[in-house]
Design a protein around this motif. Structure first.
Motif, PDB file in Angstrom:
ATOM      1  N   TRP A   1      -5.764  14.540  -0.493  1.00 50.69           N
ATOM      2  CA  TRP A   1      -5.163  13.221  -0.330  1.00 50.69           C
ATOM      3  C   TRP A   1      -6.240  12.148  -0.367  1.00 50.69           C
ATOM      4  O   TRP A   1      -7.316  12.290   0.218  1.00 50.69           O
ATOM      5  N   TYR A   2      -5.931  11.042  -1.074  1.00 55.05           N
ATOM      6  CA  TYR A   2      -6.818   9.892  -1.093  1.00 55.05           C
ATOM      7  C   TYR A   2      -6.602   9.060   0.168  1.00 55.05           C
ATOM      8  O   TYR A   2      -5.627   9.240   0.905  1.00 55.05           O
ATOM      9  N   GLU A   3      -7.518   8.140   0.417  1.00 53.48           N
ATOM     10  CA  GLU A   3      -7.400   7.295   1.601  1.00 53.48           C
ATOM     11  C   GLU A   3      -6.209   6.343   1.437  1.00 53.48           C
ATOM     12  O   GLU A   3      -6.082   5.661   0.422  1.00 53.48           O
ATOM     13  N   LEU A   4      -5.334   6.349   2.448  1.00 50.75           N
ATOM     14  CA  LEU A   4      -4.129   5.521   2.416  1.00 50.75           C
ATOM     15  C   LEU A   4      -4.051   4.682   3.682  1.00 50.75           C
ATOM     16  O   LEU A   4      -4.650   5.025   4.715  1.00 50.75           O
ATOM     17  N   GLU A   5      -3.320   3.585   3.590  1.00 47.18           N
ATOM     18  CA  GLU A   5      -3.069   2.794   4.781  1.00 47.18           C
ATOM     19  C   GLU A   5      -2.287   3.631   5.792  1.00 47.18           C
ATOM     20  O   GLU A   5      -1.538   4.541   5.445  1.00 47.18           O
ATOM     21  N   GLU A   6      -2.496   3.337   7.049  1.00 50.88           N
ATOM     22  CA  GLU A   6      -1.887   4.121   8.118  1.00 50.88           C
ATOM     23  C   GLU A   6      -0.360   4.133   8.006  1.00 50.88           C
ATOM     24  O   GLU A   6       0.296   5.120   8.351  1.00 50.88           O
ATOM     25  N   ILE A   7       0.235   3.048   7.497  1.00 46.72           N
ATOM     26  CA  ILE A   7       1.685   2.953   7.418  1.00 46.72           C
ATOM     27  C   ILE A   7       2.282   3.964   6.432  1.00 46.72           C
ATOM     28  O   ILE A   7       3.432   4.365   6.550  1.00 46.72           O
ATOM     29  N   TYR A   8       1.447   4.405   5.468  1.00 51.87           N
ATOM     30  CA  TYR A   8       1.948   5.347   4.462  1.00 51.87           C
ATOM     31  C   TYR A   8       1.466   6.781   4.699  1.00 51.87           C
ATOM     32  O   TYR A   8       2.029   7.726   4.155  1.00 51.87           O
ATOM     33  N   LYS A   9       0.431   6.965   5.502  1.00 46.96           N
ATOM     34  CA  LYS A   9      -0.243   8.253   5.588  1.00 46.96           C
ATOM     35  C   LYS A   9       0.678   9.387   6.021  1.00 46.96           C
ATOM     36  O   LYS A   9       0.612  10.485   5.461  1.00 46.96           O
TER      37      LYS A   9
END
Length: 306
Positions: free
Chosen positions: A93-101
């Motif tokens: 997984w790539y780095e995502l905003e917390e709202i989507y993780k």
């Protein structure tokens, strides 16, 4: 059709057809513009639900990598989401905003699953399938999201009856923000020649004139967007109860007539019984006078021959 109001039938039927043909389906006046037309949406969902992006390409041994990315509809920014390789046990997984993780998941078949959707998660999702040969293939999914539809309610604006016809004016009330919604009126129990559908700029309001013989049916207000629909139903007898009260009057009138007939019959029977008790007779025969009816009263001192 009964004779009540029959002379009005052609005119009233025409009124009903016009109301239904031009008054049943249209976007809500509060509709909001959608960036992408509904026809371009691969998937249509409601905020708060889930969706799974299913690949059609087979995962044969020649697949080297599958990479998912997402182009947001709001900022048109492309985000790399996840990379899947057959040789690795877990996706990368790539780095995502917390709202989507915690809302994204990848299945064993490399399908992208998204739960608890928010309006910001709409947009274009692309799966880039890379092969060992160096070739690649892409599958795209345009996800369009809509606000949940509130439960509609049918409000009776006015109702009246005249000469055997029920005249009603209704409104399909939608609580809250009713943007990007379509309102459709459906009927059940009405004859085919009285049942039509059509378009009017403001279809939340509906006016009908129905004959008394056709109010044993119901109307349904359907509120929908491209992702879901909800409805409310109103029975026409609840609007025009005078037909039921008329039937009730005839019912009790029939009961009263039956009671009167039974009482009259009982009175006649009692009168005839008393008549028979006060005057009885029998046929007697004598050689001189032949057959004659001998009658008598119950009193001991009276006896006569008829």
């Amino acid at each position: 059709m009964d004779s009540l109001g029959s002379s009005w039938l052609p005119t009233q039927t025409l009124i009903l057809q016009i109301s239904l043909i031009f008054g049943l389906s249209s976007p809500s006046p509060d509709s909001q513009a959608v960036k992408y037309p509904s026809s371009s949406c691969t998937l249509k969902r409601t905020v708060g639900t889930s969706v799974q992006l299913t690949l059609t390409s087979p995962l044969h041994p020649n697949v080297r990598e599958i990479e998912w990315n997402w182009k947001s509809e709001d900022d048109e920014k492309t985000r790399l989401l996840v990379s899947w390789k057959p040789q690795t046990p877990n996706p990368d997984w790539y780095e995502l905003e917390e709202i989507y993780k915690h809302r994204l998941n990848l299945t064993e078949m490399a399908f992208l699953s998204i739960r608890n959707l928010t309006m910001e998660m709409s947009g274009l999702y692309t799966a880039k399938i890379k092969f060992n040969s160096g070739k690649s293939n892409e599958e795209e999914f345009r996800l369009c999201l809509y606000d949940p539809i509130p439960h509609p309610q049918i409000q009776i604006l006015s109702s009246s009856n005249k000469s055997g016809w029920c005249n009603i004016s209704l409104e399909c009330e939608i609580p809250g923000n009713a943007g990007n919604l379509t309102v459709t009126w459906l009927s059940q129990g009405l004859p085919r020649h009285l049942k039509q559908r059509g378009i009017l700029p403001n279809s939340r309001n509906l006016s009908l004139s129905l004959p008394i013989s056709h109010i044993n049916s119901h109307l349904t207000c359907v509120v929908s967007n491209p992702a879901e629909e909800k409805n409310a139903t109103l029975h026409l007898e609840d609007i025009c109860p005078w037909r039921g009260s008329l039937q009730s009057k005839w019912f009790w009138l029939g009961i009263l007539l039956m009671v009167l007939m039974v009482s009259l019959g009982a009175g006649v029977w009692i009168w005839m019984r008393k008549k028979m008790q006060t005057r009885r007779g029998r046929w007697v025969h004598s050689p001189a006078r032949g057959f004659r009816l001998e009658s008598y009263s119950p009193g001991p001192s009276h006896r006569g021959i008829y």
